[in-house]
Motif scaffolding. Sequence first.
Motif, PDB file in Angstrom:
ATOM      1  N   PRO A 184     -66.269 -27.860 -30.589  1.00  0.00           N
ATOM      2  CA  PRO A 184     -64.862 -28.192 -31.668  1.00  0.00           C
ATOM      3  C   PRO A 184     -64.560 -28.229 -31.377  1.00  0.00           C
ATOM      4  CG  PRO A 184     -65.684 -25.637 -30.173  1.00  0.00           C
ATOM      5  CD  PRO A 184     -66.880 -26.810 -29.907  1.00  0.00           C
ATOM      6  N   TYR A 185     -63.652 -28.594 -29.644  1.00  0.00           N
ATOM      7  CA  TYR A 185     -62.563 -29.496 -29.687  1.00  0.00           C
ATOM      8  C   TYR A 185     -63.620 -31.345 -29.220  1.00  0.00           C
ATOM      9  CZ  TYR A 185     -62.358 -24.421 -27.715  1.00  0.00           C
ATOM     10  OH  TYR A 185     -61.787 -23.184 -28.420  1.00  0.00           O
ATOM     11  N   ALA A 186     -63.675 -30.956 -29.629  1.00  0.00           N
ATOM     12  CA  ALA A 186     -64.029 -32.969 -30.092  1.00  0.00           C
ATOM     13  C   ALA A 186     -62.948 -33.981 -29.932  1.00  0.00           C
ATOM     14  CB  ALA A 186     -65.438 -33.128 -30.380  1.00  0.00           C
ATOM     15  N   GLY A 187     -62.410 -33.496 -30.808  1.00  0.00           N
ATOM     16  CA  GLY A 187     -61.110 -33.559 -31.017  1.00  0.00           C
ATOM     17  C   GLY A 187     -59.831 -34.347 -30.861  1.00  0.00           C
ATOM     18  N   GLU A 188     -60.136 -33.145 -29.567  1.00  0.00           N
ATOM     19  CA  GLU A 188     -59.207 -33.156 -28.651  1.00  0.00           C
ATOM     20  C   GLU A 188     -58.956 -34.529 -27.701  1.00  0.00           C
ATOM     21  OE1 GLU A 188     -58.336 -29.419 -27.351  1.00  0.00           O
ATOM     22  OE2 GLU A 188     -57.898 -28.753 -28.830  1.00  0.00           O
ATOM     23  N   ALA A 189     -60.008 -34.817 -27.620  1.00  0.00           N
ATOM     24  CA  ALA A 189     -61.069 -35.867 -26.431  1.00  0.00           C
ATOM     25  C   ALA A 189     -59.821 -36.875 -26.113  1.00  0.00           C
ATOM     26  CB  ALA A 189     -62.182 -36.264 -26.663  1.00  0.00           C
ATOM     27  N   ASP A 190     -59.226 -37.529 -27.229  1.00  0.00           N
ATOM     28  CA  ASP A 190     -58.828 -38.660 -27.314  1.00  0.00           C
ATOM     29  C   ASP A 190     -57.937 -38.564 -26.688  1.00  0.00           C
ATOM     30  OD1 ASP A 190     -60.641 -40.229 -28.067  1.00  0.00           O
ATOM     31  OD2 ASP A 190     -60.525 -40.644 -29.846  1.00  0.00           O
ATOM     32  N   ALA A 191     -56.303 -37.184 -26.533  1.00  0.00           N
ATOM     33  CA  ALA A 191     -55.081 -37.290 -27.159  1.00  0.00           C
ATOM     34  C   ALA A 191     -55.351 -36.633 -25.589  1.00  0.00           C
ATOM     35  CB  ALA A 191     -54.453 -35.854 -27.846  1.00  0.00           C
ATOM     36  N   ALA A 192     -55.836 -36.228 -24.860  1.00  0.00           N
ATOM     37  CA  ALA A 192     -56.262 -35.438 -23.471  1.00  0.00           C
ATOM     38  C   ALA A 192     -56.015 -36.192 -22.404  1.00  0.00           C
ATOM     39  CB  ALA A 192     -57.371 -34.311 -23.349  1.00  0.00           C
ATOM     40  N   ILE A 193     -57.586 -37.299 -22.970  1.00  0.00           N
ATOM     41  CA  ILE A 193     -57.085 -38.583 -21.924  1.00  0.00           C
ATOM     42  C   ILE A 193     -56.230 -39.640 -22.274  1.00  0.00           C
ATOM     43  CG2 ILE A 193     -58.561 -40.940 -21.717  1.00  0.00           C
ATOM     44  CD1 ILE A 193     -61.659 -39.333 -22.958  1.00  0.00           C
ATOM     45  N   GLY A 194     -55.379 -39.714 -23.154  1.00  0.00           N
ATOM     46  CA  GLY A 194     -54.413 -40.325 -23.057  1.00  0.00           C
ATOM     47  C   GLY A 194     -52.914 -39.685 -22.638  1.00  0.00           C
ATOM     48  N   LEU A 195     -53.341 -38.586 -22.831  1.00  0.00           N
ATOM     49  CA  LEU A 195     -52.286 -38.030 -21.566  1.00  0.00           C
ATOM     50  C   LEU A 195     -52.655 -38.074 -19.969  1.00  0.00           C
ATOM     51  CD1 LEU A 195     -49.513 -36.271 -21.649  1.00  0.00           C
ATOM     52  CD2 LEU A 195     -51.394 -33.929 -21.753  1.00  0.00           C
ATOM     53  N   TYR A 196     -53.636 -38.131 -20.020  1.00  0.00           N
ATOM     54  CA  TYR A 196     -54.199 -38.007 -18.400  1.00  0.00           C
ATOM     55  C   TYR A 196     -53.363 -39.663 -17.777  1.00  0.00           C
ATOM     56  CZ  TYR A 196     -57.105 -39.638 -14.348  1.00  0.00           C
ATOM     57  OH  TYR A 196     -57.977 -39.779 -13.629  1.00  0.00           O
ATOM     58  N   LEU A 197     -53.722 -41.037 -19.090  1.00  0.00           N
ATOM     59  CA  LEU A 197     -53.661 -41.886 -18.852  1.00  0.00           C
ATOM     60  C   LEU A 197     -51.992 -42.192 -19.005  1.00  0.00           C
ATOM     61  CD1 LEU A 197     -56.181 -43.867 -21.398  1.00  0.00           C
ATOM     62  CD2 LEU A 197     -55.897 -43.904 -18.660  1.00  0.00           C
ATOM     63  N   TRP A 198     -50.828 -41.147 -20.133  1.00  0.00           N
ATOM     64  CA  TRP A 198     -49.263 -41.696 -19.871  1.00  0.00           C
ATOM     65  C   TRP A 198     -49.165 -40.681 -18.225  1.00  0.00           C
ATOM     66  CZ3 TRP A 198     -47.200 -44.564 -22.198  1.00  0.00           C
ATOM     67  CH2 TRP A 198     -47.647 -45.381 -23.791  1.00  0.00           C
ATOM     68  N   ILE A 199     -49.225 -39.687 -18.198  1.00  0.00           N
ATOM     69  CA  ILE A 199     -49.144 -39.696 -16.608  1.00  0.00           C
ATOM     70  C   ILE A 199     -49.033 -40.361 -15.519  1.00  0.00           C
ATOM     71  CG2 ILE A 199     -49.314 -37.859 -14.888  1.00  0.00           C
ATOM     72  CD1 ILE A 199     -48.131 -36.706 -17.042  1.00  0.00           C
ATOM     73  N   TRP A 200     -50.566 -41.302 -15.345  1.00  0.00           N
ATOM     74  CA  TRP A 200     -49.792 -42.664 -14.200  1.00  0.00           C
ATOM     75  C   TRP A 200     -49.216 -43.678 -14.792  1.00  0.00           C
ATOM     76  CZ3 TRP A 200     -52.331 -41.936  -9.966  1.00  0.00           C
ATOM     77  CH2 TRP A 200     -53.266 -40.920  -9.844  1.00  0.00           C
TER      78      TRP A 200
END
Length: 285
Positions: A184-200
Motif C-alpha cells: 500500500p506504500y509503493a506509491g511513496e517509493a519515488d518520493a522517499a528515494i528522491g528525498l534521500y537524494l536531495w539530502i545528499w
Amino acid sequence: MTGAATGTTATAAPINTHGDAHNHGNGNGHHSSFDHEKSAMAHQAPTYNGGGGHAAHLSRTLTPGGHFADDDLIAIANSHRRIANPLPLGVFGFSTTTLLLSLYNIQIQGIAIPNAVLGFALSYGGLAQFLAGLWEFATGNTFGATVFCSFGMFWWGYSVLLIPFFGFMGSYAGQPGIYATGSPYAGEADAAIGLYLWIWFGITTIYLIASTRGSVSLFVLIFLLWVTFIFLGAHAYTGNAHLQTAGGAFGIATGFAGFYLGTASFLSPYNSFFTLPVIPLGKKE
C-alpha cells in the motif's frame, strides 16, 4: 579528497629541559629558544630519535599534528610512522561505483534494474572508500576523511534500499517490502528515494564550497556530482525519464573525473614516466 602532503624527514635538535648555561635572568632566553625551535620544526616530518643514554635531556620531535612528542615512549613509537596516500583508493572506489550506477540510469544494454551495483556499492564504493576515509583521518586530512567516510556510508545506505532483507524493495521470505509492488506504500517509493537524494545534494553542496581551495580537478569532480544529484533528485519527484538520463550522463562524467583525480594522485615521478596536473587552488604562502 586530497591526499596527505609528503615531507622531508629531519631530526630535531634535543631540547634541554633542565636549563641552559647561556640563558640567564627570568628564563626568557630558554623560552625564546623553545619557541624558535618549534617554529623551525613546524614543517618537518616527525622522527623518532630513540631514548636512553642521556637522562638529563629529553629529545623531542613533532607529531603529525604539529605538537611536541616525547620520544622516550618507546612502546608507542610506531604511532609516528607515516601512512601511504589513501586518496587513489577512495576516489577509484567512488568513481567505479558511480560509473556503473550511471550506466544503469541511462539504461545501457536495456538494463533498468540497478541491483547489480550492490557488488561495488557494498565493497569498493562502500567498505574501501570508508577505510580510505579513516586513513585520511590518520594523515590529518579532514576534508578527505569526511568526504570518503560520508560517501562510503552513502553507498551502504543506498544498498540497504535495494536489498530485500531490509524490507524496502522487493520481497523477502514471501513478504513484499514497504515500497515493493503490491504494497500500500509503493506509491511513496519515488518520493522517499528522491528525498534521500536531495539530502545528499545538500551535503555535496557543502563539500563543493570547501573544494574551492583544493584543486581544479577536485572542484570539477564534486561539481559534476552536485549536478548529478540535482537531476536524479528531480527525476525521483517528477518521473521524467529525460531527467534520469541527464543524471546518468553527468554521473558518467563524474566517474571519469574521479578516475582522472585518482590517477593524478597515484602517479608520481617515482612510479611513472609522466604525471597529470590537478591545478592547485590553495592559498600560496
